[in-house]
Design a protein around this motif. Structure first.
Motif, mmCIF file in Angstrom:
data_model
loop_
_atom_site.group_PDB
_atom_site.id
_atom_site.type_symbol
_atom_site.label_atom_id
_atom_site.label_comp_id
_atom_site.label_asym_id
_atom_site.label_seq_id
_atom_site.Cartn_x
_atom_site.Cartn_y
_atom_site.Cartn_z
ATOM 1 N N PRO A 7 3.524 2.459 -2.436
ATOM 2 C CA PRO A 7 3.595 1.395 -1.422
ATOM 3 C C PRO A 7 2.418 0.416 -1.460
ATOM 4 O O PRO A 7 2.590 -0.758 -1.191
ATOM 5 N N GLY A 8 1.220 0.849 -1.844
ATOM 6 C CA GLY A 8 0.072 -0.071 -1.845
ATOM 7 C C GLY A 8 -0.140 -0.826 -3.148
ATOM 8 O O GLY A 8 -1.034 -1.660 -3.249
ATOM 9 N N ASP A 9 0.665 -0.530 -4.153
ATOM 10 C CA ASP A 9 0.469 -1.158 -5.467
ATOM 11 C C ASP A 9 1.196 -2.508 -5.528
ATOM 12 O O ASP A 9 2.069 -2.799 -4.712
ATOM 13 N N ARG A 10 0.846 -3.270 -6.542
ATOM 14 C CA ARG A 10 1.378 -4.628 -6.682
ATOM 15 C C ARG A 10 1.795 -4.890 -8.116
ATOM 16 O O ARG A 10 1.202 -4.333 -9.046
ATOM 17 N N MET A 11 2.766 -5.801 -8.277
ATOM 18 C CA MET A 11 3.201 -6.184 -9.624
ATOM 19 C C MET A 11 3.262 -7.704 -9.689
ATOM 20 O O MET A 11 3.815 -8.348 -8.802
ATOM 21 N N VAL A 12 2.691 -8.273 -10.742
ATOM 22 C CA VAL A 12 2.722 -9.719 -10.951
ATOM 23 C C VAL A 12 3.484 -9.965 -12.247
ATOM 24 O O VAL A 12 3.097 -9.489 -13.314
#
Ligand SMILES: C[S@@+](CC[C@H](N)C(=O)[O-])C[C@H]1O[C@@H](n2cnc3c(N)ncnc32)[C@H](O)[C@@H]1O
Length: 280
Positions: free
Chosen positions: A110-115
């Motif tokens: 939930p706290g991770d990000r993808m660009v």
């Protein structure tokens, strides 16, 4: 207008190699509680319909994911990758192949990000369609090498960068080698992965020399050949350079490479290699 469309190649041996290793890198990153960011500079469309005429034209997936599909004896290290492919094909038949964005999405906490970044307008539009409403994902249109400047370092100060160029322009090896130096300059502690095709030996050696001359250290080299070195009619093999591989990756990757060599070889024994291009 960009000529390269990944749909012609989706699910081929190079995708199996890249995505199976990508899944391991992501799992190792997720071992620590702290959030991470994944940057995909050449993201593609995210999902590929293997029954599309473009995918059927060369049907490269037959010598790739189809060789693994339905097998019961696949080593455990491939399970997370296979689950990502199975998730797109819930009826048990191989219809769709997930690209790096969809493989990666499964490993985000939930706290991770993808660009995601893509230069082809149609592929970008498809990515927007799939991920536009996902609060953990940012989708950007533009040149992947510029994206390194725009998005690094990530605010999390932890993460994985995948540079997966289509190598459809002259001097792309130089661009990728320079991108490695740039990505490291901006995000020295990141896990930085660079895919490349195995072409003529002099081109590969020149690439390695340029990478080594960047001064970046701790670069692991993984290569898989499915056809002999003399083969020039299609992609004969590919490699991945990983800067700062997470602890344990090298040990996991070695038997995976050997298994892929045996499983994906086309009309010969194939070959694989794992070692430090530049040690720590
Ligand atoms: C090998 S495919 C990417 C596959 C994807 N990473 C995956 O693993 O599923 C390469 C992609 O790069 C895109 N591309 C080509 N040149 C680019 C550039 N300069 N910047 C960003 N994307 C580019 C192509 O349109 C293509 O979708």
């Amino acid at each position: 207008m960009l000529a390269y469309r990944h749909l012609f190649h989706a699910g081929n041996f190079a995708d199996v190699f890249k995505h199976a290793l990508l899944a391991r890198l992501l799992l190792l990153l997720a071992r620590k509680d702290k959030p991470f960011c994944y940057l995909d500079t050449h993201a593609g469309t995210g999902l590929y319909d293997l029954s599309h005429p473009w995918a059927k034209k060369l049907a490269e997936h037959r010598e790739g994911i189809a060789r693994l599909w339905g097998r019961k004896d696949i080593p455990e290290a491939f399970a997370p990758y296979m689950e990502a492919v199975q998730a797109e094909n819930p009826d048990g038949k191989l219809h769709f192949y997930p690209g790096s964005p969809r493989v990666t999405r499964r490993f985000l906490r939930p706290g991770d990000r993808m660009v995601l970044n893509e230069l082809n307008k149609k592929d970008f539009a498809e990515l927007k369609e799939q991920f536009g409403r996902d609060r953990q994902v940012g989708v950007h249109y533009g040149d992947g090498y510029q994206a390194l400047k725009a998005h690094l370092p990530p605010k999390e100060r932890r993460g994985l960068v995948l540079v997966d160029s289509s190598f459809d322009r002259a001097k792309e090896f130089d661009r990728v080698a320079d991108a490695l130096g740039l990505a490291h300059e901006r995000f020295a502690t990141g896990v930085l992965a660079f895919w490349y095709p195995l072409m003529e030996a002099p081109a590969i050696r020149a690439f390695e020399r340029r990478v080594a001359a960047s001064g970046v250290r701790k670069i692991l080299k993984l290569e898989l050949s499915v056809l002999p070195e003399t083969w020039s009619q299609s992609l004969r093999g590919c490699g991945l350079l990983v800067v700062n591989p997470p602890f344990g990756f090298e040990e996991e990757a070695a038997p995976m490479l050997e298994w892929m060599r045996v499983t994906l070889a086309q009309g010969g024994p194939g070959a694989c290699e794992l070692g430090w291009l530049v040690p720590e």
